[in-house]
Design an enzyme around this catalytic site. Structure first.
Site, PDB file in Angstrom:
ATOM      1  N   HIS A  55       0.861  -1.194  -0.032  1.00  0.00           N
ATOM      2  CA  HIS A  55      -0.115  -0.166  -0.059  1.00  0.00           C
ATOM      3  C   HIS A  55       0.916   1.468   0.028  1.00  0.00           C
ATOM      4  O   HIS A  55       0.982   2.079  -1.084  1.00  0.00           O
ATOM      5  CB  HIS A  55      -0.975  -0.079   1.207  1.00  0.00           C
ATOM      6  CG  HIS A  55      -1.905   0.898   1.361  1.00  0.00           C
ATOM      7  ND1 HIS A  55      -2.227   1.944   0.337  1.00  0.00           N
ATOM      8  CD2 HIS A  55      -2.759   1.605   2.476  1.00  0.00           C
ATOM      9  CE1 HIS A  55      -3.112   2.794   0.505  1.00  0.00           C
ATOM     10  NE2 HIS A  55      -3.429   2.738   1.748  1.00  0.00           N
ATOM     11  N   LYS A  86       8.758  -8.916  -8.828  1.00  0.00           N
ATOM     12  CA  LYS A  86       7.742  -7.943  -8.593  1.00  0.00           C
ATOM     13  C   LYS A  86       8.678  -6.398  -8.813  1.00  0.00           C
ATOM     14  O   LYS A  86       9.526  -6.354  -8.098  1.00  0.00           O
ATOM     15  CB  LYS A  86       6.905  -8.021  -7.488  1.00  0.00           C
ATOM     16  CG  LYS A  86       5.729  -7.196  -7.135  1.00  0.00           C
ATOM     17  CD  LYS A  86       5.087  -7.511  -6.199  1.00  0.00           C
ATOM     18  CE  LYS A  86       3.805  -6.485  -6.227  1.00  0.00           C
ATOM     19  NZ  LYS A  86       2.844  -6.270  -7.360  1.00  0.00           N
ATOM     20  N   ILE A  87       7.979  -5.748  -9.682  1.00  0.00           N
ATOM     21  CA  ILE A  87       8.483  -4.420  -9.755  1.00  0.00           C
ATOM     22  C   ILE A  87       7.588  -3.302  -9.242  1.00  0.00           C
ATOM     23  O   ILE A  87       6.465  -3.066  -9.756  1.00  0.00           O
ATOM     24  CB  ILE A  87       9.039  -3.978 -11.122  1.00  0.00           C
ATOM     25  CG1 ILE A  87      10.205  -4.961 -11.583  1.00  0.00           C
ATOM     26  CG2 ILE A  87       9.594  -2.680 -11.269  1.00  0.00           C
ATOM     27  CD1 ILE A  87      10.213  -4.955 -13.192  1.00  0.00           C
ATOM     28  N   MET A  88       8.001  -2.466  -8.247  1.00  0.00           N
ATOM     29  CA  MET A  88       6.976  -1.735  -7.642  1.00  0.00           C
ATOM     30  C   MET A  88       6.771  -0.591  -8.471  1.00  0.00           C
ATOM     31  O   MET A  88       7.883   0.200  -8.965  1.00  0.00           O
ATOM     32  CB  MET A  88       7.547  -1.478  -5.899  1.00  0.00           C
ATOM     33  CG  MET A  88       7.484  -2.956  -5.300  1.00  0.00           C
ATOM     34  SD  MET A  88       5.993  -3.718  -5.004  1.00  0.00           S
ATOM     35  CE  MET A  88       5.413  -2.932  -3.573  1.00  0.00           C
ATOM     36  N   HIS A 100      -2.178  -0.306 -11.236  1.00  0.00           N
ATOM     37  CA  HIS A 100      -2.868   0.125 -10.190  1.00  0.00           C
ATOM     38  C   HIS A 100      -4.177  -0.828 -10.297  1.00  0.00           C
ATOM     39  O   HIS A 100      -4.702  -1.184 -11.306  1.00  0.00           O
ATOM     40  CB  HIS A 100      -3.365   1.716 -10.453  1.00  0.00           C
ATOM     41  CG  HIS A 100      -3.806   2.100  -9.168  1.00  0.00           C
ATOM     42  ND1 HIS A 100      -5.362   2.049  -8.979  1.00  0.00           N
ATOM     43  CD2 HIS A 100      -2.957   3.051  -8.137  1.00  0.00           C
ATOM     44  CE1 HIS A 100      -5.272   2.818  -7.677  1.00  0.00           C
ATOM     45  NE2 HIS A 100      -4.107   3.290  -7.324  1.00  0.00           N
ATOM     46  N   ASP A 147       3.376   6.566  -7.085  1.00  0.00           N
ATOM     47  CA  ASP A 147       4.574   6.261  -6.268  1.00  0.00           C
ATOM     48  C   ASP A 147       6.033   6.356  -7.076  1.00  0.00           C
ATOM     49  O   ASP A 147       7.009   6.747  -6.359  1.00  0.00           O
ATOM     50  CB  ASP A 147       4.561   4.887  -5.538  1.00  0.00           C
ATOM     51  CG  ASP A 147       3.232   4.806  -4.663  1.00  0.00           C
ATOM     52  OD1 ASP A 147       3.424   5.734  -3.830  1.00  0.00           O
ATOM     53  OD2 ASP A 147       2.808   3.783  -4.531  1.00  0.00           O
ATOM     54  N   ARG A 165      -2.241  12.218   3.752  1.00  0.00           N
ATOM     55  CA  ARG A 165      -3.288  11.450   3.677  1.00  0.00           C
ATOM     56  C   ARG A 165      -4.277  11.461   4.980  1.00  0.00           C
ATOM     57  O   ARG A 165      -5.254  11.233   5.109  1.00  0.00           O
ATOM     58  CB  ARG A 165      -3.102   9.962   3.482  1.00  0.00           C
ATOM     59  CG  ARG A 165      -4.240   9.000   3.043  1.00  0.00           C
ATOM     60  CD  ARG A 165      -5.101   9.315   2.148  1.00  0.00           C
ATOM     61  NE  ARG A 165      -4.650   9.334   0.745  1.00  0.00           N
ATOM     62  CZ  ARG A 165      -4.275   8.355  -0.009  1.00  0.00           C
ATOM     63  NH1 ARG A 165      -4.688   7.109   0.270  1.00  0.00           N
ATOM     64  NH2 ARG A 165      -3.642   8.089  -1.113  1.00  0.00           N
ATOM     65  N   ARG A 224     -19.280  -5.010   8.905  1.00  0.00           N
ATOM     66  CA  ARG A 224     -18.984  -6.357   9.406  1.00  0.00           C
ATOM     67  C   ARG A 224     -19.288  -7.365   7.910  1.00  0.00           C
ATOM     68  O   ARG A 224     -20.405  -7.760   8.027  1.00  0.00           O
ATOM     69  CB  ARG A 224     -19.637  -6.706  10.509  1.00  0.00           C
ATOM     70  CG  ARG A 224     -19.458  -7.777  11.314  1.00  0.00           C
ATOM     71  CD  ARG A 224     -19.489  -9.179  10.692  1.00  0.00           C
ATOM     72  NE  ARG A 224     -19.249 -10.155  11.552  1.00  0.00           N
ATOM     73  CZ  ARG A 224     -19.162 -11.461  11.003  1.00  0.00           C
ATOM     74  NH1 ARG A 224     -19.294 -11.722   9.702  1.00  0.00           N
ATOM     75  NH2 ARG A 224     -19.080 -12.448  11.702  1.00  0.00           N
TER      76      ARG A 224
END
Length: 373
Positions: free
Chosen positions: A219, A252-254, A258, A309, A334, A353
């Site tokens: 995240h 994995k490439i950050m 999205h 990002d 945020r 819930r």
């Protein structure tokens, strides 16, 4: 059944009047205002006011709000002592999570001290918390968190970090990044804050839930990972070879793709322009060219576009911000969006819930302990 709803993807869990994200594959608005207009014509303080109070401020309202935030920067002595006690080796997100919880014990939410006051207080003093801890443990300095002529959150953060007045481009770049990170509908951390709020818990608990959720690299930590990736290469040619090898290994490439945007992240080009501008003033400005090469490789090979990002990483780096502080800046921003969602949840509350599909064993008899093999 369980696979279809994994991660709640595609499941509508509530109504919101705060933002729209990814409609028709693109687009982002805050209370109806397009992100491009906000980034080009407003400041983070205006956007925070818009999110927390529901409308854009007038000139006098904005000045009063900025004056209020400046007065709220000072930290209680008990919190300063805690920040000195927290080890300098921990992740700064742990510092923010613990400090917000501590502030909740010192300045508890009451009928007289409302959620809106707490929202403003946290927006104002998060840079103070972060940099007091950082400077104490890195440079053995107890900074004065109130002694700054910087009127903006962006300028104040950079001054506390650098110990001097920031240049205009860096101040504006950080300010724009705060606008871009301020709100994003029912993302994981915002949803966590709303779940906590739905139990009628206090404001601080909801924010701590959100910070804990944002701490996860899936995240909030992608900009840190993007910076580590870009820093591996000195030239576009090195980057091209390195990314090709990573893709072959399915690493994995950050910073790409999205969950909501399907065509492009509308925030990416905005922050990319600031990365490019700042790169021309930086000693390691070649990192922008490296980033562009990685962007092209990811599109050509995987049809993945950069998200906010990716270019935020080099933008912050060119401002002299340590990589470990990237995600805490996300929190600084945020907080305004989280606060808006807490107020919205409280205004029309119902306990959140959801249900689950059971995939465990069928009913079976209990075996006494002496008979278990």
């Amino acid at each position: 059944m369980a696979a279809k709803t994994g991660g709640l993807q595609g499941i509508v869990v509530g109504d919101t009047a705060i933002s729209t994200v990814g409609q028709e594959g693109v687009g982002l608005t805050y209370r109806g205002y397009d992100i491009h207009d906000l980034a080009a014509h407003s400041t983070f303080e205006e956007v925070a006011y818009l999110l927390v109070y529901g409308k854009l401020p007038t000139l006098s309202e904005l000045q009063a709000y900025k004056d209020k935030l400046v007065k709220m920067r000072r930290l209680p002595n008990e919190l300063k002592l805690l920040l000195e006690t927290i080890p300098g080796s921990v992740h700064p997100m742990d510092v923010l999570r613990t400090s917000v919880s501590m502030l909740g014990t010192l300045e508890s939410e009451t009928a007289q001290y409302s959620g809106q006051q707490i929202a403003d207080r946290l927006i104002a003093c998060t840079p103070s918390i972060l940099l007091y801890w950082y400077q104490f443990h890195r440079n053995n300095v107890r900074i004065e968190t109130w002694n700054s002529e910087e009127q903006t959150i962006a300028g104040y953060f950079l001054q506390l970090l650098q110990g001097k007045k920031p240049n205009d481009d860096q101040r504006k770049a950080v300010d724009v990044s705060l606008i871009l990170y301020a709100e994003h509908e029912f993302n994981a951390s915002t949803f966590a804050a709303r779940v906590t709020t739905s139990t009628e818990s206090d404001f601080y608990s909801a924010i701590v839930s959100a910070i804990g959720t944002l701490r996860g690299p899936l995240h909030g930590g992608a900009n840190e990972e993007a910076m580590r990736l870009v820093s591996l290469y000195k030239t576009p040619e090195q980057a091209q070879a390195g990314i090709k090898e990573m893709l072959a290994k399915k690493t994995k490439i950050m910073g790409f793709g999205h969950r909501v945007y399907k065509i492009s992240d509308p925030r990416s080009d905005i922050i990319k322009s600031w990365s490019e501008k700042l790169s021309k003033q930086a000693r390691d400005g070649y990192l922008y060219a490296v980033s562009e090469c990685i962007e092209k490789m990811m599109w050509d090979e995987k049809k993945l576009f950069p998200n906010l990002d990716f270019y935020s990483a080099t933008t912050y780096h060119f401002c002299g911000i340590p990589t470990s502080l990237f995600t805490p800046i996300f929190v600084m921003s945020r907080l305004s969006g989280w606060s808006a969602h807490i107020f919205e949840q409280r205004a029309n509350n119902r306990l959140i819930r959801p249900e689950a599909t059971y995939v465990g064993p069928a009913p079976r008899p209990f075996t006494p302990i002496e008979q278990r093999g």
